[in-house]
Design a protein around this motif. Structure first.
Motif, PDB file in Angstrom:
ATOM      1  N   ASN A   1     -21.079  40.885 -79.671  1.00  0.00           N
ATOM      2  CA  ASN A   1     -21.529  41.331 -78.351  1.00  0.00           C
ATOM      3  C   ASN A   1     -20.366  41.451 -77.356  1.00  0.00           C
ATOM      4  OD1 ASN A   1     -23.687  42.277 -76.765  1.00  0.00           O
ATOM      5  ND2 ASN A   1     -23.893  40.296 -75.753  1.00  0.00           N
ATOM      6  N   HIS A   2     -19.205  41.859 -77.882  1.00  0.00           N
ATOM      7  CA  HIS A   2     -18.045  42.032 -77.019  1.00  0.00           C
ATOM      8  C   HIS A   2     -18.122  43.336 -76.248  1.00  0.00           C
ATOM      9  CE1 HIS A   2     -15.260  39.136 -79.473  1.00  0.00           C
ATOM     10  NE2 HIS A   2     -16.141  38.503 -78.704  1.00  0.00           N
ATOM     11  N   ASN A   3     -17.653  43.300 -75.011  1.00  0.00           N
ATOM     12  CA  ASN A   3     -17.657  44.507 -74.193  1.00  0.00           C
ATOM     13  C   ASN A   3     -16.523  45.458 -74.576  1.00  0.00           C
ATOM     14  OD1 ASN A   3     -19.883  43.880 -72.501  1.00  0.00           O
ATOM     15  ND2 ASN A   3     -18.597  42.468 -71.343  1.00  0.00           N
ATOM     16  N   TYR A   4     -15.356  44.882 -74.839  1.00  0.00           N
ATOM     17  CA  TYR A   4     -14.169  45.697 -75.069  1.00  0.00           C
ATOM     18  C   TYR A   4     -13.962  45.935 -76.565  1.00  0.00           C
ATOM     19  CZ  TYR A   4     -12.367  45.037 -70.271  1.00  0.00           C
ATOM     20  OH  TYR A   4     -12.187  45.041 -68.918  1.00  0.00           O
ATOM     21  N   MET A   5     -13.579  47.171 -76.882  1.00  0.00           N
ATOM     22  CA  MET A   5     -13.193  47.493 -78.264  1.00  0.00           C
ATOM     23  C   MET A   5     -11.957  48.374 -78.239  1.00  0.00           C
ATOM     24  SD  MET A   5     -16.831  47.893 -80.281  1.00  0.00           S
ATOM     25  CE  MET A   5     -16.077  47.708 -81.907  1.00  0.00           C
ATOM     26  N   TYR A   6     -11.181  48.308 -79.327  1.00  0.00           N
ATOM     27  CA  TYR A   6      -9.868  48.953 -79.371  1.00  0.00           C
ATOM     28  C   TYR A   6      -9.622  49.532 -80.763  1.00  0.00           C
ATOM     29  CZ  TYR A   6      -9.409  45.145 -75.916  1.00  0.00           C
ATOM     30  OH  TYR A   6      -9.618  44.261 -74.898  1.00  0.00           O
ATOM     31  N   TRP A   7      -8.831  50.597 -80.790  1.00  0.00           N
ATOM     32  CA  TRP A   7      -8.294  51.111 -82.044  1.00  0.00           C
ATOM     33  C   TRP A   7      -6.770  51.114 -81.963  1.00  0.00           C
ATOM     34  CZ3 TRP A   7     -10.098  51.802 -86.702  1.00  0.00           C
ATOM     35  CH2 TRP A   7     -11.469  52.000 -86.899  1.00  0.00           C
ATOM     36  N   TYR A   8      -6.148  50.548 -83.022  1.00  0.00           N
ATOM     37  CA  TYR A   8      -4.704  50.515 -83.139  1.00  0.00           C
ATOM     38  C   TYR A   8      -4.302  51.177 -84.454  1.00  0.00           C
ATOM     39  CZ  TYR A   8      -4.616  46.698 -79.659  1.00  0.00           C
ATOM     40  OH  TYR A   8      -4.751  45.931 -78.523  1.00  0.00           O
ATOM     41  N   ARG A   9      -3.067  51.609 -84.499  1.00  0.00           N
ATOM     42  CA  ARG A   9      -2.470  52.001 -85.764  1.00  0.00           C
ATOM     43  C   ARG A   9      -1.187  51.200 -85.955  1.00  0.00           C
ATOM     44  NH1 ARG A   9      -0.348  58.065 -86.109  1.00  0.00           N
ATOM     45  NH2 ARG A   9       1.029  57.115 -87.660  1.00  0.00           N
ATOM     46  N   GLN A  10      -0.898  50.883 -87.208  1.00  0.00           N
ATOM     47  CA  GLN A  10       0.323  50.162 -87.518  1.00  0.00           C
ATOM     48  C   GLN A  10       1.089  50.935 -88.576  1.00  0.00           C
ATOM     49  OE1 GLN A  10       0.116  46.413 -89.609  1.00  0.00           O
ATOM     50  NE2 GLN A  10       2.206  45.895 -89.094  1.00  0.00           N
ATOM     51  N   ASP A  11       2.276  51.404 -88.213  1.00  0.00           N
ATOM     52  CA  ASP A  11       3.146  52.085 -89.154  1.00  0.00           C
ATOM     53  C   ASP A  11       4.069  51.060 -89.804  1.00  0.00           C
ATOM     54  OD1 ASP A  11       3.348  54.746 -86.757  1.00  0.00           O
ATOM     55  OD2 ASP A  11       1.956  54.485 -88.424  1.00  0.00           O
ATOM     56  N   PRO A  12       4.599  51.349 -90.983  1.00  0.00           N
ATOM     57  CA  PRO A  12       5.425  50.374 -91.701  1.00  0.00           C
ATOM     58  C   PRO A  12       6.565  49.824 -90.850  1.00  0.00           C
ATOM     59  CG  PRO A  12       4.929  52.236 -93.115  1.00  0.00           C
ATOM     60  CD  PRO A  12       4.400  52.585 -91.755  1.00  0.00           C
ATOM     61  N   GLY A  13       6.681  48.500 -90.792  1.00  0.00           N
ATOM     62  CA  GLY A  13       7.766  47.859 -90.054  1.00  0.00           C
ATOM     63  C   GLY A  13       7.628  47.914 -88.545  1.00  0.00           C
TER      64      GLY A  13
ATOM     65  N   ILE B   1      -4.433  53.249 -79.725  1.00  0.00           N
ATOM     66  CA  ILE B   1      -4.826  54.660 -79.774  1.00  0.00           C
ATOM     67  C   ILE B   1      -5.841  54.960 -78.665  1.00  0.00           C
ATOM     68  CG2 ILE B   1      -5.797  56.486 -81.220  1.00  0.00           C
ATOM     69  CD1 ILE B   1      -5.121  54.744 -83.665  1.00  0.00           C
ATOM     70  N   TYR B   2      -6.950  54.250 -78.686  1.00  0.00           N
ATOM     71  CA  TYR B   2      -8.011  54.385 -77.691  1.00  0.00           C
ATOM     72  C   TYR B   2      -8.629  53.007 -77.472  1.00  0.00           C
ATOM     73  CZ  TYR B   2      -8.636  59.475 -77.202  1.00  0.00           C
ATOM     74  OH  TYR B   2      -8.492  60.807 -76.889  1.00  0.00           O
ATOM     75  N   TYR B   3      -9.290  52.858 -76.341  1.00  0.00           N
ATOM     76  CA  TYR B   3     -10.035  51.649 -76.095  1.00  0.00           C
ATOM     77  C   TYR B   3     -11.295  51.963 -75.307  1.00  0.00           C
ATOM     78  CZ  TYR B   3      -8.036  51.614 -71.360  1.00  0.00           C
ATOM     79  OH  TYR B   3      -7.671  51.940 -70.075  1.00  0.00           O
ATOM     80  N   SER B   4     -12.191  50.977 -75.278  1.00  0.00           N
ATOM     81  CA  SER B   4     -13.459  51.142 -74.562  1.00  0.00           C
ATOM     82  C   SER B   4     -13.811  49.827 -73.873  1.00  0.00           C
ATOM     83  CB  SER B   4     -14.564  51.528 -75.548  1.00  0.00           C
ATOM     84  OG  SER B   4     -15.829  51.422 -74.941  1.00  0.00           O
ATOM     85  N   VAL B   5     -14.229  49.901 -72.631  1.00  0.00           N
ATOM     86  CA  VAL B   5     -14.596  48.687 -71.894  1.00  0.00           C
ATOM     87  C   VAL B   5     -16.102  48.476 -71.863  1.00  0.00           C
ATOM     88  CG1 VAL B   5     -12.497  48.783 -70.503  1.00  0.00           C
ATOM     89  CG2 VAL B   5     -14.605  49.820 -69.645  1.00  0.00           C
ATOM     90  N   GLY B   6     -16.830  49.366 -72.517  1.00  0.00           N
ATOM     91  CA  GLY B   6     -18.277  49.215 -72.589  1.00  0.00           C
ATOM     92  C   GLY B   6     -18.895  50.484 -73.135  1.00  0.00           C
ATOM     93  N   ALA B   7     -20.166  50.421 -73.486  1.00  0.00           N
ATOM     94  CA  ALA B   7     -20.851  51.588 -74.034  1.00  0.00           C
ATOM     95  C   ALA B   7     -20.763  52.756 -73.054  1.00  0.00           C
ATOM     96  CB  ALA B   7     -22.305  51.249 -74.328  1.00  0.00           C
ATOM     97  N   GLY B   8     -20.379  53.905 -73.575  1.00  0.00           N
ATOM     98  CA  GLY B   8     -20.269  55.105 -72.772  1.00  0.00           C
ATOM     99  C   GLY B   8     -18.956  55.286 -72.040  1.00  0.00           C
ATOM    100  N   ILE B   9     -18.037  54.307 -72.169  1.00  0.00           N
ATOM    101  CA  ILE B   9     -16.765  54.369 -71.446  1.00  0.00           C
ATOM    102  C   ILE B   9     -15.610  54.247 -72.441  1.00  0.00           C
ATOM    103  CG2 ILE B   9     -15.343  53.352 -69.631  1.00  0.00           C
ATOM    104  CD1 ILE B   9     -17.923  51.972 -68.621  1.00  0.00           C
ATOM    105  N   THR B  10     -14.762  55.265 -72.496  1.00  0.00           N
ATOM    106  CA  THR B  10     -13.585  55.211 -73.368  1.00  0.00           C
ATOM    107  C   THR B  10     -12.375  55.709 -72.594  1.00  0.00           C
ATOM    108  OG1 THR B  10     -13.931  57.451 -74.243  1.00  0.00           O
ATOM    109  CG2 THR B  10     -14.980  55.628 -75.440  1.00  0.00           C
ATOM    110  N   ASP B  11     -11.200  55.325 -73.067  1.00  0.00           N
ATOM    111  CA  ASP B  11      -9.971  55.774 -72.415  1.00  0.00           C
ATOM    112  C   ASP B  11      -8.832  55.797 -73.419  1.00  0.00           C
ATOM    113  OD1 ASP B  11      -8.703  55.103 -69.050  1.00  0.00           O
ATOM    114  OD2 ASP B  11      -8.335  56.751 -70.457  1.00  0.00           O
ATOM    115  N   LYS B  12      -7.819  56.611 -73.092  1.00  0.00           N
ATOM    116  CA  LYS B  12      -6.691  56.782 -73.999  1.00  0.00           C
ATOM    117  C   LYS B  12      -5.746  55.586 -73.923  1.00  0.00           C
ATOM    118  CE  LYS B  12      -6.738  61.824 -73.558  1.00  0.00           C
ATOM    119  NZ  LYS B  12      -5.985  63.020 -73.097  1.00  0.00           N
TER     120      LYS B  12
END
Lengths: 114, 111
Positions: A28-40, A46-57
């Motif tokens: 039931n967390h409000n915040y969600m995030y996407w990351y990428r990890q390249d070697p080393g 990448i993107y994040y969201s502070v709640g349903a319906g809200i996203t940002d770069k």
């Protein structure tokens, strides 16, 4: 309580194909995030969201799209996959506390674009 | 422009000795610092954190030190155990809850 789950674990794409990386959290967390990890390298947001319906770069959003229709789910869409998108992708969530917020990570999706 | 740097890609330590992992940052607006530990094929897991108003935080075998004037933090693990072998990421918080990560240091603890 599974925490943060991600599917698939592995995927190989051809250049130009599209796919969606799934992420679900049951805390039931409000915040969600996407990351990428390249070697080393460290994780890049990448993107994040502070709640349903809200996203940002985040820092590296080009080539990706997200949506957040529910608190639990935060899918990441790759359109027209390119070799530069070969990476390990991590989804994370956090309560969104002002003081000592901690992000909890999923196990990752390893994506190869050939 | 890397705002958080971990200059040692790897560190090897004998079991029972101290492990010291270092992290430098450039942005004085960072207000909270965290260390994450990552095993192969798993996501990072939170280890320990410190607020910018403190200079030390301790949790069992793990202690984080913050030197704001030098923009430097370090993670001490005493005593080191083979199960501590992992990649350790330093992260700094900015703009609410966003984190900037260092490149990681691979710690190997030899039995």
């Amino acid at each position: 309580n599974a925490g943060v789950t991600q599917t698939p674990k592995f995927r190989i794409l051809k250049i130009g194909q599209s796919m969606t990386l799934q992420c679900t959290q049951d805390m039931n967390h409000n915040y969600m995030y996407w990351y990428r990890q390249d070697p080393g390298m460290g994780l890049k947001l990448i993107y994040y969201s502070v709640g349903a319906g809200i996203t940002d770069k985040g820092e590296v959003p080009n080539g990706y799209n997200v949506s957040r229709s529910t608190t639990e789910d935060f899918p990441l869409r790759l359109e027209l996959a390119a070799p530069s998108q070969t990476s390990v992708y991590f989804c994370a969530s956090s309560p969104g506390l002002a003081g000592t917020d901690t992000q909890y990570f999923g196990p990752g999706t390893r994506l190869t674009v050939l | 422009d890397q705002q958080v740097k971990q200059n040692s890609p790897s560190l090897s330590v004998q079991e029972g000795r101290i492990s010291i992992l270092n992290c430098d940052y450039t942005n004085s607006m960072f207000d909270y610092f965290l260390w994450y530990k990552k095993y192969p094929a798993e996501g990072p897991t939170f280890l320990i954190s410190i607020s910018s108003i403190k200079d030390k935080n301790e949790d069992g075998r793990f202690t984080v030190f913050l030197n704001k004037s030098a923009k430097h933090l370090s993670l001490h693990i005493v005593p080191s155990q083979p199960g501590d072998s992992a990649v350790y990421f330093c992260a700094a918080r900015y703009a609410g809850n966003m984190l900037t990560f260092g490149g990681g240091t691979r710690l190997m603890v030899k039995p």
